[in-house]
Design an enzyme around this catalytic site. Structure first.
Site, PDB file in Angstrom:
ATOM      1  N   LEU A  17       0.729  -1.105  -0.120  1.00  0.00           N
ATOM      2  CA  LEU A  17       0.007   0.273  -0.008  1.00  0.00           C
ATOM      3  C   LEU A  17       0.999   1.073  -0.095  1.00  0.00           C
ATOM      4  O   LEU A  17       0.553   2.198  -0.652  1.00  0.00           O
ATOM      5  CB  LEU A  17      -0.796   0.193   1.170  1.00  0.00           C
ATOM      6  CG  LEU A  17      -1.961   1.161   1.120  1.00  0.00           C
ATOM      7  CD1 LEU A  17      -2.925   1.165   0.010  1.00  0.00           C
ATOM      8  CD2 LEU A  17      -2.782   1.363   2.531  1.00  0.00           C
ATOM      9  N   GLY A 423      17.671  18.023  13.269  1.00  0.00           N
ATOM     10  CA  GLY A 423      18.625  16.993  13.248  1.00  0.00           C
ATOM     11  C   GLY A 423      18.799  16.376  11.641  1.00  0.00           C
ATOM     12  O   GLY A 423      19.985  16.513  11.176  1.00  0.00           O
ATOM     13  N   SER A 424      17.615  15.504  11.240  1.00  0.00           N
ATOM     14  CA  SER A 424      18.163  14.790   9.891  1.00  0.00           C
ATOM     15  C   SER A 424      17.820  15.782   8.732  1.00  0.00           C
ATOM     16  O   SER A 424      17.212  16.744   8.759  1.00  0.00           O
ATOM     17  CB  SER A 424      17.108  13.824  10.004  1.00  0.00           C
ATOM     18  OG  SER A 424      15.761  14.149   9.951  1.00  0.00           O
ATOM     19  N   GLU A 475      22.436  13.130  10.095  1.00  0.00           N
ATOM     20  CA  GLU A 475      21.940  11.770  10.412  1.00  0.00           C
ATOM     21  C   GLU A 475      21.742  10.737   9.342  1.00  0.00           C
ATOM     22  O   GLU A 475      20.870   9.926   8.953  1.00  0.00           O
ATOM     23  CB  GLU A 475      20.476  11.862  10.978  1.00  0.00           C
ATOM     24  CG  GLU A 475      20.367  12.851  12.368  1.00  0.00           C
ATOM     25  CD  GLU A 475      19.142  12.782  13.116  1.00  0.00           C
ATOM     26  OE1 GLU A 475      18.409  11.735  12.608  1.00  0.00           O
ATOM     27  OE2 GLU A 475      18.868  13.718  13.877  1.00  0.00           O
ATOM     28  N   TRP A 552       8.482   3.615  21.252  1.00  0.00           N
ATOM     29  CA  TRP A 552       8.511   3.140  19.858  1.00  0.00           C
ATOM     30  C   TRP A 552       9.080   1.985  19.736  1.00  0.00           C
ATOM     31  O   TRP A 552       9.118   1.244  18.775  1.00  0.00           O
ATOM     32  CB  TRP A 552       9.149   4.007  19.181  1.00  0.00           C
ATOM     33  CG  TRP A 552       8.543   5.277  18.780  1.00  0.00           C
ATOM     34  CD1 TRP A 552       7.283   5.666  19.325  1.00  0.00           C
ATOM     35  CD2 TRP A 552       8.971   6.682  18.205  1.00  0.00           C
ATOM     36  NE1 TRP A 552       6.784   6.847  18.793  1.00  0.00           N
ATOM     37  CE2 TRP A 552       7.818   7.393  18.224  1.00  0.00           C
ATOM     38  CE3 TRP A 552      10.153   6.997  17.705  1.00  0.00           C
ATOM     39  CZ2 TRP A 552       7.829   8.610  17.609  1.00  0.00           C
ATOM     40  CZ3 TRP A 552      10.167   8.191  17.172  1.00  0.00           C
ATOM     41  CH2 TRP A 552       9.196   9.214  17.021  1.00  0.00           C
ATOM     42  N   GLU A 596       3.370  10.001  24.183  1.00  0.00           N
ATOM     43  CA  GLU A 596       2.734   9.079  23.495  1.00  0.00           C
ATOM     44  C   GLU A 596       2.143   8.216  24.212  1.00  0.00           C
ATOM     45  O   GLU A 596       1.065   7.522  24.102  1.00  0.00           O
ATOM     46  CB  GLU A 596       3.690   8.282  22.456  1.00  0.00           C
ATOM     47  CG  GLU A 596       3.251   7.798  21.456  1.00  0.00           C
ATOM     48  CD  GLU A 596       4.003   8.018  20.127  1.00  0.00           C
ATOM     49  OE1 GLU A 596       4.534   6.697  19.741  1.00  0.00           O
ATOM     50  OE2 GLU A 596       4.134   8.978  19.766  1.00  0.00           O
ATOM     51  N   CYS A 635       7.900  15.820  18.890  1.00  0.00           N
ATOM     52  CA  CYS A 635       6.999  15.945  17.736  1.00  0.00           C
ATOM     53  C   CYS A 635       5.693  16.465  17.902  1.00  0.00           C
ATOM     54  O   CYS A 635       4.906  16.159  17.125  1.00  0.00           O
ATOM     55  CB  CYS A 635       6.896  14.732  16.928  1.00  0.00           C
ATOM     56  SG  CYS A 635       8.708  14.118  16.365  1.00  0.00           S
ATOM     57  N   HIS A 686       5.981  17.890   7.281  1.00  0.00           N
ATOM     58  CA  HIS A 686       5.347  16.697   6.640  1.00  0.00           C
ATOM     59  C   HIS A 686       4.700  16.956   5.281  1.00  0.00           C
ATOM     60  O   HIS A 686       4.363  16.283   4.790  1.00  0.00           O
ATOM     61  CB  HIS A 686       4.193  16.377   7.712  1.00  0.00           C
ATOM     62  CG  HIS A 686       4.455  15.872   9.117  1.00  0.00           C
ATOM     63  ND1 HIS A 686       4.607  16.661  10.025  1.00  0.00           N
ATOM     64  CD2 HIS A 686       5.312  14.693   9.378  1.00  0.00           C
ATOM     65  CE1 HIS A 686       5.012  16.129  11.238  1.00  0.00           C
ATOM     66  NE2 HIS A 686       5.405  14.795  10.993  1.00  0.00           N
TER      67      HIS A 686
HETATM   68  N1  GLN Z   1      16.467  14.083  15.275  1.00  0.00           N
HETATM   69  C1  GLN Z   1      15.511  13.639  14.577  1.00  0.00           C
HETATM   70  C2  GLN Z   1      15.461  13.905  13.294  1.00  0.00           C
HETATM   71  O1  GLN Z   1      15.532  15.074  12.856  1.00  0.00           O
HETATM   72  C3  GLN Z   1      14.111  13.736  15.494  1.00  0.00           C
HETATM   73  C4  GLN Z   1      13.202  13.218  14.655  1.00  0.00           C
HETATM   74  C5  GLN Z   1      11.741  13.189  15.426  1.00  0.00           C
HETATM   75  O2  GLN Z   1      11.713  14.105  16.516  1.00  0.00           O
HETATM   76  N2  GLN Z   1      10.889  12.573  14.783  1.00  0.00           N
HETATM   77  O3  GLN Z   1      15.346  13.323  12.288  1.00  0.00           O
HETATM   78 ZN    ZN Z   2       9.971  15.707  15.814  1.00  0.00          ZN
END
Ligand code: GLN
Ligand code: ZN
Length: 750
Positions: A17, A423-424, A475, A552, A596, A635, A686
């Site tokens: 999917l 970060g990433s 990252e 997670w 969460e 997040c 997003h």
């Molecule tokens: N440091 C992570 C990134 O930038 C944080 C990701 C997240 O908070 N989901 O990907």
């Molecule tokens: Zn985040």
């Protein structure tokens, strides 16, 4: 005895999917996408049937999200989209992801966490212009589709109570009319399904497990009294993720034909049922854990069922299997290990086995007992002792926030509104492919290291060029923020195909916490140090926090969460200290998932969760020097109700998502005198949409209307790994231009 499940994962055995939907985003071949959906549904129905499930759900499938499906079914599509002339499918995806074409420019609807899971739903918007009526056909189409394949199903739909509670309803909406139109639409759906031949519908009302007021329960009752009056088919009220203590009496007195209750997370469910359950209704007993991957100890479940043997029971799982991977069969783990696991397909098999045991099959029961009689793993005594020796000092930074702030200010000397990222940077095809080659051994360590080094150098240079104040290494060596750490810690297992939907087309492969955890060697020092060596600006070390790793993962059930999270905290603490020793002056410890697993009931928040989650986080960073700046990232922005606890994490800077939601949290932070420096995300990562400089300037100005400038950092909502290179660069360049504008503006006294 009948068996069923509230829902099955829809991503597909091999994530068909995901790939189909993502392909559609590129080629817009709707027919091809529809065909994949059809094939998947058919495959899943057959599989459930072949594995002995006696009642099979439908409409648990979704191209993106079941809340979004329900919104579209009910014609809840905001005006700008409705008049944009898009196909139904395209406006559906536009709601989910935003859309930026010459025809239409809309932002994605906000996403929110689905109860206490790692699934995220799209929040529907109901405004004064919304006219609710049943305009979609998905639920009917899928029922008929199954029927045409010779499979009778029970369509699943999010119930009106939960749907309304989870939607954003604007204040000028006429509440009476809203309720009327909702009931009218659901009645219409029931009638239409009955006319097509359906005998049951499942309405999911998970909001019943939240802490409800009497008025909430009365509202629920009002809806269902109207909805169930002369209902043309049988109605199963399905709840999950807890017990329904406030509404139980109301629920059993309403004319439902079946009531689905969670016996795993619902601490009071059994007591409620024992206080009385109507003999003329079916109890859909969620006795197998629909959220965790461990095999069920049948004897315990049989004892539970025994205590209710005077009731009409349908055996079920505690919730939809949406939150589990597809099958253990596709894993390469040792058989010895695998036999302890039960994913979605195996849960169905377990239901069938339980059914067969109840009918007298003792062999299956004995086999299961044997599995649980031995020791699965050996405890780590060294770790146990380390945990026992912790004192208060391990949880307390030596200097106060105020003192650290001064020291760090003098050390770093940032301009006003320091800028950074989370970060990433984009995980391009090339980055992923190179990691894949390295993993499979088709390129050697040196080639791989050279590649990663090149990425880091390029992105460090670019970050310097555009003028960011705090840099990140990007990252590139990480597949996933939890997996990367989990793979380097002992005690955690990984699946190869254990994907679980997180939102839309995004899946995660949660690790399995198998035994006691220990850090074997430094995990991030090499690349962080390398990145820092390329620049005179500070590079943030990037770690994932213990609470997020726990939340997670699939946790152990043989020891408590508290013990597991402290083990994780000790492991990450070693990494923090190693980074500091390597000269890294800023360390971000991501707690993307802290919220969460906040219990759904507020009365449980502290003793069942925060009382160990916050100390676990502090344990990670409390030993660093005064000058070392600790960041964290979350997040989401819904923490107005845990501001004191967030403050108690005692970090120096916290960044969080906020571009999709509005900035009301900031008022709350000011009201509650939150001192920690904050970086509210200024654009949504997003969505592929590139924010304009004007838009960003306005966002920053709005932030500064609410918070003093010396408390504010500027950054995106989250990491940029899912975005493309061009949109990432352009978005960040715009962000910096906006910051410069605002800085200059305030310098000119505007
Ligand atoms: N440091 C992570 C990134 O930038 C944080 C990701 C997240 O908070 N989901 O990907
Ligand atoms: Zn985040």
């Amino acid at each position: 005895m009948q068996t069923t499940i509230p829902g099955f994962p829809r991503l597909g055995e091999h994530r068909e999917l995901k790939f189909a939907v993502e392909t559609y985003f590129k080629d817009h071949d709707a027919q091809k996408l529809q065909q994949t959906g059809k094939d998947l549904r058919e495959k899943h129905w057959r599989l459930l049937q072949d594995n002995g499930l006696t009642e099979i759900p439908s409409n648990d499938f979704s191209f993106y999200d079941q809340m979004l499906d329900t919104a579209c079914l009910l014609n809840i599509i905001p005006q700008p989209l409705r008049s944009a002339g898009l196909s139904d499918l395209d406006s559906y995806f536009a709601l989910a992801r935003g859309s930026q074409t010459d025809k239409v420019d809309v932002k994605a609807r906000p996403m929110k966490k689905w109860f206490n899971t790692n699934y995220h739903y799209i929040v529907p918007l109901i405004d004064a212009e919304t006219t609710i009526h049943c305009s979609g056909t998905k639920i009917f189409d899928e029922y008929l589709e199954a029927k045409n394949s010779g499979i009778e199903t029970r369509p699943v739909l999010i119930g009106p109570f939960t749907f309304l509670r989870l939607s954003e309803i604007q204040s000028d909406v006429d509440q009476t009319k809203l309720l009327e139109s909702m009931v009218e639409s659901y009645r219409h759906i029931l009638q239409k399904l009955a006319a097509l031949g359906a005998t049951w519908i499942q309405v999911d009302e998970a909001c019943l497990v939240q802490e409800l007021s009497q008025a909430d329960v009365a509202f629920f009752k009002k809806i269902y009294q109207a909805l169930l009056k002369d209902a043309p088919l049988k109605v199963l009220l399905q709840t999950y993720f807890g017990d329904i203590r406030e509404s139980y009496q109301t629920v059993i007195n309403l004319p439902f034909d079946g009531i689905g209750l969670d016996f795993v997370e619902g601490k009071q469910t059994l007591a409620l049922v024992q206080s009385g359950f109507p003999k003329d209704k079916l109890l859909y007993a969620g006795v197998l854990n629909g959220k965790n991957i461990w095999r069920n100890a049948y004897q315990q479940t049989l004892t539970l069922l025994e205590s209710m043997n005077d009731l009409n029971i349908v055996l079920s799982t505690s919730c939809s299997l949406l939150h589990l991977p597809y099958t253990v069969a596709n894993e390469t783990l040792a058989e010895e290990t695998k036999r302890y696991f039960s994913f979605a397909v195996e849960k169905v098999i377990e239901l069938t086995q339980l059914r067969s045991i109840l009918a007298g099959n003792t062999e299956l029961l004995e086999k299961n007992k044997a599995l649980f009689s031995g020791n699965r793993c050996q405890p780590n005594q060294v770790m146990k002792e380390k945990l026992q020796q912790l004192t208060e000092n391990d949880f307390q930074r030596s200097a106060t926030y105020e003192t650290r702030k001064k020291t760090q200010h003098a050390l770093f000397g940032f301009p006003q509104l320091p800028t950074t990222t989370i970060g990433s940077f984009p995980q391009t095809k090339e980055v992923k492919q190179t990691r894949g080659k390295y993993r499979r051994g088709t390129i050697d360590q040196q080639t791989y290291d050279q590649y990663i080094a090149k990425q880091i150098i390029e992105w460090i240079n670019w970050q310097e060029d555009i003028g960011l104040d705090v840099l990140v290494h990007g990252e590139f060596e990480r597949n996933d923020m939890v997996e990367y750490f989990g793979q380097q810690l002992s005690g955690i297992l990984f699946t190869t195909n254990g994907w679980v939907q997180s939102y839309g087309t995004r899946g995660v492969k949660p690790p399995i916490i198998w035994e006691d955890i220990e850090r074997l060697q430094p995990m991030t020092v090499k690349w962080t140090r390398f990145a820092q060596a390329q620049t005179s600006k500070p590079v943030k070390g990037m770690l994932t926090g213990p609470v997020t790793i726990l939340n997670w993962s699939f946790p152990r059930e043989d020891i408590g969460l508290r013990e597991t999270v402290y083990q994780l905290a000790l492991a990450i603490r070693q990494e923090v200290l190693d980074l500091e020793a390597a000269g890294i002056q800023m360390i971000q410890i991501d707690e993307a998932a802290l919220r969460e697993k906040l219990p759904l009931r507020r009365s449980d928040w502290h003793k069942e969760y925060l009382d160990w989650a916050i100390p676990a986080f502090r344990l990670v960073h409390s030993q660093v020097k005064e000058a070392t700046q600790i960041h964290t990232h979350m997040c989401y922005s819904e923490f107005s109700d845990i501001v004191p606890e967030i403050a108690a994490m005692d970090v120096d800077v916290i960044s969080f998502e906020s571009a999709r939601s509005n900035l009301t949290l900031l008022d709350e932070l000011r009201r509650q005198q939150f001192q920690t420096a904050v970086g509210p995300g200024v654009f949504d990562i997003h969505s592929p949409r590139i924010p304009t400089v004007d838009e960003l300037t306005t966002t920053i100005t709005n932030i500064l209307d609410k918070l003093p400038a010396d408390q504010v950092w500027i950054n995106p909502d989250c990491g940029l790994k899912t975005r493309g290179v061009i949109e990432t660069k352009e978005s960040l360049e715009h962000m910096l231009q906006a910051v410069h504008r605002v800085r200059e503006g305030s310098a000119n006294g505007e």
